[in-house]
Design a protein around this motif. Structure first.
Motif, short mmCIF file in Angstrom:
data_model
loop_
_atom_site.label_atom_id
_atom_site.label_comp_id
_atom_site.label_asym_id
_atom_site.label_seq_id
_atom_site.Cartn_x
_atom_site.Cartn_y
_atom_site.Cartn_z
N THR A 119 43.06 47.13 36.45
CA THR A 119 43.52 48.41 36.98
C THR A 119 42.94 49.53 36.13
OG1 THR A 119 45.53 48.39 35.62
CG2 THR A 119 45.69 47.44 37.82
N GLY A 120 42.83 50.71 36.71
CA GLY A 120 42.30 51.84 35.98
C GLY A 120 42.06 53.03 36.88
N THR A 121 41.06 53.83 36.54
CA THR A 121 40.75 55.04 37.30
C THR A 121 39.24 55.24 37.39
OG1 THR A 121 40.86 56.39 35.29
CG2 THR A 121 42.87 56.23 36.60
N VAL A 122 38.83 55.98 38.38
CA VAL A 122 37.46 56.47 38.50
C VAL A 122 37.52 57.97 38.73
CG1 VAL A 122 37.39 55.91 40.97
CG2 VAL A 122 35.25 56.27 39.72
N ALA A 123 36.69 58.72 38.02
CA ALA A 123 36.68 60.18 38.14
C ALA A 123 35.25 60.65 38.35
CB ALA A 123 37.26 60.83 36.88
N ARG A 124 35.12 61.76 39.06
CA ARG A 124 33.78 62.30 39.28
C ARG A 124 33.88 63.78 39.62
NH1 ARG A 124 31.56 58.66 43.68
NH2 ARG A 124 33.07 57.26 42.74
N VAL A 125 32.78 64.48 39.43
CA VAL A 125 32.69 65.88 39.84
C VAL A 125 32.35 65.93 41.32
CG1 VAL A 125 31.34 68.00 39.62
CG2 VAL A 125 32.04 66.75 37.57
N VAL A 126 33.09 66.75 42.05
CA VAL A 126 32.85 66.94 43.49
C VAL A 126 32.62 68.41 43.74
CG1 VAL A 126 33.81 66.67 45.81
CG2 VAL A 126 34.32 64.97 44.04
N HIS A 127 31.56 68.74 44.47
CA HIS A 127 31.24 70.14 44.79
C HIS A 127 31.84 70.49 46.15
CE1 HIS A 127 29.04 73.87 44.18
NE2 HIS A 127 28.66 73.81 45.45
N LEU A 128 32.58 71.57 46.22
CA LEU A 128 33.29 71.97 47.44
C LEU A 128 33.02 73.42 47.77
CD1 LEU A 128 36.78 70.42 46.58
CD2 LEU A 128 35.04 69.41 48.06
N GLY A 129 33.41 73.80 48.98
CA GLY A 129 33.43 75.21 49.36
C GLY A 129 32.14 75.70 49.99
#
Length: 355
Positions: A119-129
């Motif tokens: 178990t754990g997490t995944v994170a990332r930068v997401v560009h929006l708008g």
């Protein structure tokens, strides 16, 4: 450490102070959103067979959100209490000593069950708008079960099933995020190609059989490159970088199905690569003691990227990875140097005889 602890600490690592985010991590609205996400009922789990290469399914979402993305979600959560920074000292270890130790640990580890649960997490930068847009850090929970130690069987992996969160990357992003209505998960576009590891370097995927690779570390990498040529995929522009990224993905805790001897083979191959170096931090970004390695290379679209891999002290398991942008490129031109393009964190690993 629980999955939610990891998600909270990853968000707290954001360079933007909470005070600058206003209706954000500590606000009543944010806390309500967090409670709603974490209280969302989980659907039945489906098993997913692993064929030549790993395949994943994503966390279950309501039918009304079926056409929206996991590529950006918008729930902010409570800031973690401050913790001491990771101690930084002159590293006495070398890549060769760290990887040789990991290889020995992989070979010595006895089978503790037929399946590995992570178990754990995944994170990332997401560009929006619209227009110039803005950037957020998206964090998803991760759960996986894989056959242990090279045993046959089926494995599965879920992303986002136990919760998701989002936090603006910078103060300017926070203002743009608020002006955009602080969109929630159902308002964000779907990224059908989302995986644990975004392909920043344009790497070809290795799908050969690890057991067929030669045991000689000097020949293992050459055999992997030869497989690419035989498959008609061509040679990578940076063979050493491709071997580092591919080798560490083959060892990934969430998706690894290799036997201990094959894991050791890959570690010894990595020890012979040029350009791999140690990091001075004695802990990973979540503050846990770790051994750390890095490889830096230019990419066509994402600029100069440093891929970092952290191994726990008591086993050969990779517990944390991240790709740090040292110099942005065309695809991430708005990111500051030092921003983390994506990361994965393993918070728990257990073994059992049941999937």
């Amino acid at each position: 450490m629980t999955d939610q602890d990891a998600m909270t600490r990853l968000a707290a690592a954001n360079p933007v102070p909470d005070a600058d985010l206003r209706d954000s991590a500590a606000s009543p609205r944010a806390l309500l959103l967090q409670q709603q996400v974490l209280a969302r009922p989980r659907g039945p789990r489906r098993r997913l067979a692993l064929a030549i290469g790993p395949k994943w399914r994503y966390g279950l979402i309501p039918a009304a959100a079926a056409a929206v993305a996991l590529a950006g979600y918008a729930v902010v959560h409570q800031a973690a209490p401050p913790r001491p920074p990771a101690q930084v000292v002159a590293s006495r270890a070398t890549p060769q000593s760290i990887l040789a130790q990991a290889a020995a640990q992989a070979e010595d580890a006895g089978r503790r069950g037929q399946f590995v649960h992570a178990t754990g997490t995944v994170a990332r930068v997401v560009h929006l708008g619209p227009g110039p847009g803005y950037d957020v850090i998206r964090v998803d929970s991760v759960r996986s079960v894989q056959p242990a130690d090279g045993l046959p069987g089926e494995g599965w992996l879920t992303i986002g099933e136990q919760g998701s969160s989002v936090r603006p990357l910078t103060a300017a992003d926070a203002a743009a995020y608020a002006a955009d209505g602080s969109p929630g998960p159902a308002a964000l576009p779907r990224d059908g190609k989302q995986t644990l590891y975004p392909d920043l370097a344009g790497d070809q995927v290795y799908a050969g059989v690890l057991g067929d690779l030669p045991d000689d570390p000097a020949r293992t990498g050459s055999a992997m490159l030869a497989w690419l040529a035989e498959a008609g995929l061509g040679a990578p522009a940076d063979p050493q970088g491709w071997l580092f990224r591919t080798g560490t993905k083959l060892l990934d805790t969430f998706t690894d199905v290799a036997a201990g001897a094959d894991r050791a083979k890959i570690y010894r191959m990595l020890a012979g690569l040029a350009g791999v170096r140690t990091l001075e931090a004695e802990a990973d970004p979540l503050g846990r003691p770790a051994r750390a390695l890095a490889y830096t290379a230019a990419t066509p679209r994402y600029g100069l990227v440093e891929w970092q891999v952290y191994l726990g002290l008591d086993s050969d398991r990779i517990t944390y990875t991240q790709a740090v942008v040292r110099q942005p490129g065309p695809a991430n031109a708005g990111l500051p140097a030092g921003a983390v393009q994506y990361s994965t964190a393993v918070t728990a690993v257990t073994w059992s005889d049941k999937p």
